[in-house]
Scaffold this motif. Sequence first.
Motif, mmCIF file in Angstrom:
data_model
loop_
_atom_site.group_PDB
_atom_site.id
_atom_site.type_symbol
_atom_site.label_atom_id
_atom_site.label_comp_id
_atom_site.label_asym_id
_atom_site.label_seq_id
_atom_site.Cartn_x
_atom_site.Cartn_y
_atom_site.Cartn_z
ATOM 1 N N UNK A 19 29.902 50.752 50.687
ATOM 2 C CA UNK A 19 30.625 51.534 49.587
ATOM 3 C C UNK A 19 30.939 50.487 48.278
ATOM 4 N N UNK A 20 32.113 49.534 49.768
ATOM 5 C CA UNK A 20 32.387 48.353 48.668
ATOM 6 C C UNK A 20 31.153 47.455 48.343
ATOM 7 N N UNK B 29 30.614 44.342 43.909
ATOM 8 C CA UNK B 29 30.681 43.001 44.808
ATOM 9 C C UNK B 29 29.527 42.713 44.505
ATOM 10 N N UNK B 30 28.738 43.956 43.363
ATOM 11 C CA UNK B 30 27.180 42.830 43.325
ATOM 12 C C UNK B 30 27.668 42.119 42.825
ATOM 13 N N UNK B 31 28.163 42.391 40.958
ATOM 14 C CA UNK B 31 28.456 40.957 40.511
ATOM 15 C C UNK B 31 28.716 40.008 40.894
ATOM 16 N N UNK B 32 29.761 39.904 42.045
ATOM 17 C CA UNK B 32 30.221 38.465 42.924
ATOM 18 C C UNK B 32 29.586 38.171 43.734
ATOM 19 N N UNK B 33 28.706 38.979 44.103
ATOM 20 C CA UNK B 33 27.178 38.420 44.580
ATOM 21 C C UNK B 33 26.259 37.425 43.485
ATOM 22 N N UNK C 216 41.308 36.427 47.829
ATOM 23 C CA UNK C 216 41.396 36.604 49.302
ATOM 24 C C UNK C 216 40.764 38.113 48.862
ATOM 25 N N UNK C 217 41.082 39.009 48.309
ATOM 26 C CA UNK C 217 40.640 40.302 48.344
ATOM 27 C C UNK C 217 39.062 40.659 47.591
ATOM 28 N N UNK C 218 38.809 39.387 46.595
ATOM 29 C CA UNK C 218 37.381 39.646 45.628
ATOM 30 C C UNK C 218 36.440 38.990 46.352
ATOM 31 N N UNK C 219 36.893 37.770 46.914
ATOM 32 C CA UNK C 219 36.042 37.340 48.350
ATOM 33 C C UNK C 219 35.775 38.140 48.629
ATOM 34 N N UNK D 74 32.902 40.757 48.680
ATOM 35 C CA UNK D 74 31.987 40.493 47.883
ATOM 36 C C UNK D 74 30.927 40.243 48.616
ATOM 37 N N UNK D 75 32.087 40.379 50.059
ATOM 38 C CA UNK D 75 30.728 40.610 51.037
ATOM 39 C C UNK D 75 31.498 41.315 53.061
ATOM 40 N N UNK D 76 31.569 42.653 51.829
ATOM 41 C CA UNK D 76 32.806 43.688 52.706
ATOM 42 C C UNK D 76 31.989 43.359 54.020
#
Length: 160
Positions: free
Chosen positions: A10-11, A17-21, A83-86, A89-91
């Motif tokens: 889900x994350x 997540x999609x925006x970060x990638x 780090x949480x945002x990183x 991006x790829x949980x």
Amino acid sequence: MSSLLEIFEGLDSSALSVSLRASEWLYPLVNALHIVGIALLIGPILILDWRVLRRRGSPVLSVLASLLLPVARGGFVLALMAGSLLFMARPLDYAFNTLFQIKLGFIVLALLNIALLHHSKAWDLAVAHNDPHWRVRLACGFSLLFWLMALGLGRLIGYR
């Protein structure tokens, strides 16, 4: 385990997540902020721990601690947020990565070590008298070990 997998899936499919990638600049910017946070965290810790381990009288421990500990706390908050945002991006890559899990373990150990040390009478006496007891020096040695292991494992994750 499957519910954890569903949470991470889900994350992974979330808009953040999609925006970060997908962004050309967002992920590198967040990564740079993570590195700045780590530098602000680890740099003061190395200086303070090394001062305690050296057993010299200068610089005065209370002065050094009052200058460096707020910087380290701010660095930790920045590193944690970035780090949480990183992670977001790829949980799926990070959550099941053994190196990442071990890194988190060392961070937990480092934080527990800090909590125990800074709430001890030995720390208060070391700061007040500028003369760390062997227990304080041992805790600072563990601090160096835990933070450097977390740092090294974090760098290894980036190259896998």
